[in-house]
Design a protein around this motif. Sequence first.
Motif, PDB file in Angstrom:
ATOM      1  N   SER A   1       0.815  -1.212   0.000  1.00  0.00           N
ATOM      2  CA  SER A   1       0.000   0.000   0.000  1.00  0.00           C
ATOM      3  C   SER A   1       0.850   1.263   0.000  1.00  0.00           C
TER       4      SER A   1
ATOM      5  N   VAL B   1      -8.176   0.068  -9.729  1.00  0.00           N
ATOM      6  CA  VAL B   1      -7.910  -0.463  -8.390  1.00  0.00           C
ATOM      7  C   VAL B   1      -9.078  -1.364  -8.012  1.00  0.00           C
TER       8      VAL B   1
ATOM      9  N   LEU C   1      -8.738  -2.567  -1.576  1.00  0.00           N
ATOM     10  CA  LEU C   1      -7.699  -2.298  -0.585  1.00  0.00           C
ATOM     11  C   LEU C   1      -7.938  -3.240   0.579  1.00  0.00           C
TER      12      LEU C   1
ATOM     13  N   PHE D   1      -2.709  -2.991  -1.953  1.00  0.00           N
ATOM     14  CA  PHE D   1      -3.601  -2.585  -3.026  1.00  0.00           C
ATOM     15  C   PHE D   1      -3.684  -3.740  -4.020  1.00  0.00           C
TER      16      PHE D   1
END
Length: 452
Positions: free
Chosen positions: A276, A326, A329, A336
């Motif tokens: 991340s 994306v 998360l 990610f």
Amino acid sequence: MDSKQQRRQKKHVMIRVTICVLILLIGWAGMNVLANLKQPPAEAKTEERPIKVQTTTAQPRDYPVIITGFGEARSLTVVTISPEVSGRVVYTHPTLKAGQQIPVGEVMFQIDPADYEARLQEAEAGVAQWQHSVSRLKKQLANDTQRLKTLERSAHLAKTEFERIKRLFGADRVGTRSGVDQAERAYNSALDQADQISQAVSLYPFWIRENESSLLSAKARLAMAETNLSRCTVRAPFDARIKSVAVETGQYVSPGQNLLTLADDTVLEFEISLDSRDASRWLQFEIPVNDRKPTAWFAKLKPVDCTIRWTEDKSGAWWTGILNRVVELDPQTRTFTVAVQVTATSAMGKGKQILPLVEGMFCTVDIPGWTMRDVYRLPRQAVSFENKVYLVNANNRLETADVRVERIEGDYVYIGQGLNPGDTVILTRLIDPLENTLLEIADTAANGEPVS
């Protein structure tokens, strides 16, 4: 005799004492001779020994960031085929096997349509029946409307005749009471027939709408029957690759039963997990458009070209994918997950590549990130775990500098702060060296490259 023995014993004692003294004198004399022969040691000169090191000259440059992750190629679209009607399978495609490809529109399997054809005919008959009923009511409405006009005219004439006879009988005494009553009955009869037809004409629109509603219901049943009949034949929804098969000719199937799994290989996708901190700092997000409604999610990623390599292929073959979005998360692993898509054209590869990129290949994916500005690139062994770098000062002595590491990528470390242009950085791995140690430079490289 006693005196002679005593003298003899004294004589022996004196001889022994004399011999011991002589031995001691001889030993002392030899020691002095040996001591005089020994030369004093030469005075040792203390010299500082330098440490031989390899160095490089630090110069700041701009370096593009490459974020590397791993992922497995998967088809973007995977569909499970289930029958929507029940029945016995009467046909399957000749090549309905796992791994085979079926063009779009080809029949994969067919369910016995006999029952559904009969239901279709029944539904068609029902629609025809209600259509005739609606047509009949409309025709009766037209006929009764015309008849109503005739009856209303007859009632009007009967009323006129009744009023004339009544007036003649009342004023001039012409006619009889029975004639007046008969004229009134004729008028009432004509008026009653006109009212009955008028009532029927006013109800016809309701009857027609009721029959039209029944006709719509019959048409809906007809459409359902046609749909169910069409569902007996299952065709390939796209150019499909068969992943799994669970259907055979003669098998009875039910709605919702998983029979086939199809994959669309026109677009492959990788889901790559990235650290991340690495992803949030170096992934290239587009600037959100101000006129759009804000949402609490990541901005759109720039569709940059990503390099994909199969981990099992050491020949250097590679493919090109596009960074797409994306995915999620993960708060537990603090990673990610991003998606990289590869079209079928790109998956075929170029040049001497024999194998295409296919589903199931585990690959490394290099994602271009932002460019690091004015950073120093050094081999990893040149930077300690405490983020310290050893330098060579003007007097060829060791100095320690604290640096800020911007990124570690492969065999290199990128330094953002702590170095100055032209600093001589020691590349040789040193373990707890003393500050101000004398150094001897063996080789020098440029721009952080290792010395060969």
